[in-house]
Design a protein around this motif. Structure first.
Motif, PDB file in Angstrom:
ATOM      1  N   MET A  58      38.417  77.454  79.711  1.00 48.44           N
ATOM      2  CA  MET A  58      38.035  75.966  80.138  1.00 48.44           C
ATOM      3  C   MET A  58      36.704  76.137  80.724  1.00 48.44           C
ATOM      4  SD  MET A  58      41.572  74.759  81.975  1.00 48.44           S
ATOM      5  CE  MET A  58      40.709  73.125  82.133  1.00 48.44           C
ATOM      6  N   SER A  59      35.960  77.078  80.916  1.00 50.56           N
ATOM      7  CA  SER A  59      34.782  77.058  81.570  1.00 50.56           C
ATOM      8  C   SER A  59      33.719  76.183  81.052  1.00 50.56           C
ATOM      9  CB  SER A  59      34.141  78.547  81.958  1.00 50.56           C
ATOM     10  OG  SER A  59      34.058  79.202  80.885  1.00 50.56           O
ATOM     11  N   ALA A  60      33.672  76.194  79.808  1.00 56.24           N
ATOM     12  CA  ALA A  60      32.566  75.508  78.891  1.00 56.24           C
ATOM     13  C   ALA A  60      32.838  73.955  79.281  1.00 56.24           C
ATOM     14  CB  ALA A  60      32.624  75.796  77.418  1.00 56.24           C
ATOM     15  N   GLU A  61      34.212  73.565  79.210  1.00 57.43           N
ATOM     16  CA  GLU A  61      34.445  72.295  79.507  1.00 57.43           C
ATOM     17  C   GLU A  61      34.251  71.554  81.057  1.00 57.43           C
ATOM     18  OE1 GLU A  61      39.184  71.358  78.785  1.00 57.43           O
ATOM     19  OE2 GLU A  61      38.123  73.028  77.277  1.00 57.43           O
ATOM     20  N   LYS A  62      34.356  72.696  81.651  1.00 53.95           N
ATOM     21  CA  LYS A  62      34.352  72.413  83.153  1.00 53.95           C
ATOM     22  C   LYS A  62      32.994  72.897  83.762  1.00 53.95           C
ATOM     23  CE  LYS A  62      38.746  71.248  84.712  1.00 53.95           C
ATOM     24  NZ  LYS A  62      39.041  70.298  85.740  1.00 53.95           N
ATOM     25  N   ILE A  63      31.956  72.962  82.939  1.00 56.30           N
ATOM     26  CA  ILE A  63      30.677  73.272  83.266  1.00 56.30           C
ATOM     27  C   ILE A  63      30.088  72.677  84.511  1.00 56.30           C
ATOM     28  CG2 ILE A  63      29.150  71.835  81.766  1.00 56.30           C
ATOM     29  CD1 ILE A  63      27.821  74.724  81.255  1.00 56.30           C
ATOM     30  N   ASP A  64      30.141  71.210  84.757  1.00 55.23           N
ATOM     31  CA  ASP A  64      29.801  70.612  85.791  1.00 55.23           C
ATOM     32  C   ASP A  64      30.540  71.201  87.119  1.00 55.23           C
ATOM     33  OD1 ASP A  64      27.772  69.332  84.394  1.00 55.23           O
ATOM     34  OD2 ASP A  64      29.097  67.597  84.093  1.00 55.23           O
ATOM     35  N   ALA A  65      31.632  71.371  86.995  1.00 50.83           N
ATOM     36  CA  ALA A  65      32.470  71.784  88.262  1.00 50.83           C
ATOM     37  C   ALA A  65      32.009  73.351  88.686  1.00 50.83           C
ATOM     38  CB  ALA A  65      33.951  71.987  87.934  1.00 50.83           C
ATOM     39  N   LEU A  66      31.228  74.037  87.650  1.00 51.97           N
ATOM     40  CA  LEU A  66      30.664  75.312  88.294  1.00 51.97           C
ATOM     41  C   LEU A  66      29.405  75.579  88.669  1.00 51.97           C
ATOM     42  CD1 LEU A  66      32.785  77.021  84.819  1.00 51.97           C
ATOM     43  CD2 LEU A  66      33.286  77.212  87.367  1.00 51.97           C
ATOM     44  N   ARG A  67      28.707  74.635  88.491  1.00 51.40           N
ATOM     45  CA  ARG A  67      27.338  74.581  88.787  1.00 51.40           C
ATOM     46  C   ARG A  67      27.080  75.187  90.337  1.00 51.40           C
ATOM     47  NH1 ARG A  67      24.547  72.780  84.744  1.00 51.40           N
ATOM     48  NH2 ARG A  67      25.359  71.290  83.197  1.00 51.40           N
ATOM     49  N   ASP A  68      27.989  74.879  91.315  1.00 47.63           N
ATOM     50  CA  ASP A  68      27.794  75.159  92.604  1.00 47.63           C
ATOM     51  C   ASP A  68      28.223  76.785  92.754  1.00 47.63           C
ATOM     52  OD1 ASP A  68      26.522  72.963  93.718  1.00 47.63           O
ATOM     53  OD2 ASP A  68      28.441  71.979  93.349  1.00 47.63           O
ATOM     54  N   ALA A  69      28.804  77.354  91.858  1.00 47.82           N
ATOM     55  CA  ALA A  69      29.393  78.806  92.081  1.00 47.82           C
ATOM     56  C   ALA A  69      28.322  79.780  92.036  1.00 47.82           C
ATOM     57  CB  ALA A  69      30.543  79.193  90.742  1.00 47.82           C
ATOM     58  N   ASP A  70      28.197  80.781  92.745  1.00 42.83           N
ATOM     59  CA  ASP A  70      27.117  81.858  92.701  1.00 42.83           C
ATOM     60  C   ASP A  70      27.400  82.722  91.426  1.00 42.83           C
ATOM     61  OD1 ASP A  70      25.881  81.149  95.356  1.00 42.83           O
ATOM     62  OD2 ASP A  70      27.647  81.476  96.135  1.00 42.83           O
TER      63      ASP A  70
END
Length: 311
Positions: A58-70
């Motif tokens: 799911m990470s590719a489609e949730k990419i905006d949600a992951l932008r703040d992860a280190d």
């Protein structure tokens, strides 16, 4: 029982900040299934070094949600698509995970690959490592493990015994550790410390554990219901909302002594935090990839968990 709401998770994160935690790892299951995961990651990243584990589905489609992860860690176990999908038990898993790594890297998200070392892929892991290092992708390794406990009260269960994956070639895994140590001297994108690679070598060659488990000291687990356990193999000891009031209790101190003698597992994440305590103990490899680590430590006046406030 109902999962914690967004606001309850934020309140739990506030409690962890007060306790002195500096690092949060969000894993599953698949945490990206939550509709509010972007909000949770953004909030966590304000106070903690935040890592998100995903199987790549799911990470590719949730990419905006992951932008703040280190850090975003994607699980891939082989360069051979069929072999990887066999390990995962999901057709198409390899293609989706590989595409996710490429997309996250292209978008400037700090992505790493986390293969699980097993007998099934043991002899290909040097080539696997070389492939991703040449692409500038960091690697962190897991060890094939499964829960042997039959305790129904443990926090949750991971995996099951599979003789196909059980590591039987002790010399080969020791050779792999030696090779990774040599590669690590030339490339800091191998996110394994010398200490942990030596510990794995000793475990398989000599049957010797060179660490004591520091569950409920250097790390603990919180499930989706807010229950806290030293690790997933043990039963919950408190709710996250009650944790400050019991952190220094006699009950938890007695459990820490019991856990320090526990030899139930070889989960590398638990071994890592038992050996190093926190990301601070691994700052030599963290400083290049967790770009905000030094700033974070300075800004938050870091206090380790085991030196948390008495009240």
């Amino acid at each position: 029982m109902k999962e914690l709401s967004t606001e309850e998770i934020k309140r739990g994160l506030d409690i962890l900040k007060e306790l002195g935690a500096i690092e949060i790892t969000i894993s599953g299951g698949n945490p990206l299934l939550r509709e509010d995961i972007g909000e949770i990651i953004e909030y966590a990243s304000r106070f903690f070094i935040t890592t998100v584990y995903d199987n790549g589905s799911m990470s590719a489609e949730k990419i905006d949600a992951l932008r703040d992860a280190d850090f975003v860690a994607i699980s891939i176990d082989s360069l051979d698509a069929k072999k990887n999908d066999h390990i995962k038990g999901v057709n198409g898993a390899w293609k989706k995970a590989m595409q996710a790594v490429e997309k996250l890297d292209r978008e400037g998200i700090s992505v790493s690959v986390t293969p699980t070392i097993s007998q099934f892929n043991l002899y290909e892991l040097i080539d696997f490592t070389t492939y991703f290092l040449q692409k500038g992708i960091p690697l962190w390794y897991c060890l094939y493990s499964y829960d042997s406990s039959d305790d129904a009260s443990q926090l949750f269960k991971i995996g099951r015994k599979n003789d196909e994956f059980l590591i039987t070639d002790e010399k080969a895994i020791a050779k792999l550790c030696n090779s990774l140590l040599e590669m690590k001297r030339k490339n800091s994108n191998i996110l394994m410390t010398t200490k942990i690679l030596e510990a794995v070598k000793n475990l398989y060659l000599k049957g010797k554990r060179t660490w004591k488990c520091h569950a409920l000291q250097n790390f603990f687990i919180i499930d989706h219901l807010g229950r806290v356990a030293g690790c997933h193999l043990h039963k919950p000891v408190a709710s996250i909302f009650d944790l400050p009031s019991v952190w220094n209790s006699e009950k938890l101190n007695d459990l820490r002594k019991i856990y320090s003698d526990c030899t139930q597992c070889t989960y590398l994440c638990y071994i890592f935090y038992s050996l190093h305590g926190s990301v601070l103990g691994n700052i030599k490899i963290a400083q290049e990839r967790w770009k905000n680590a030094k700033l974070f430590l300075k800004k938050n006046n870091f206090t380790p968990l085991n030196l948390a406030k008495q009240q």
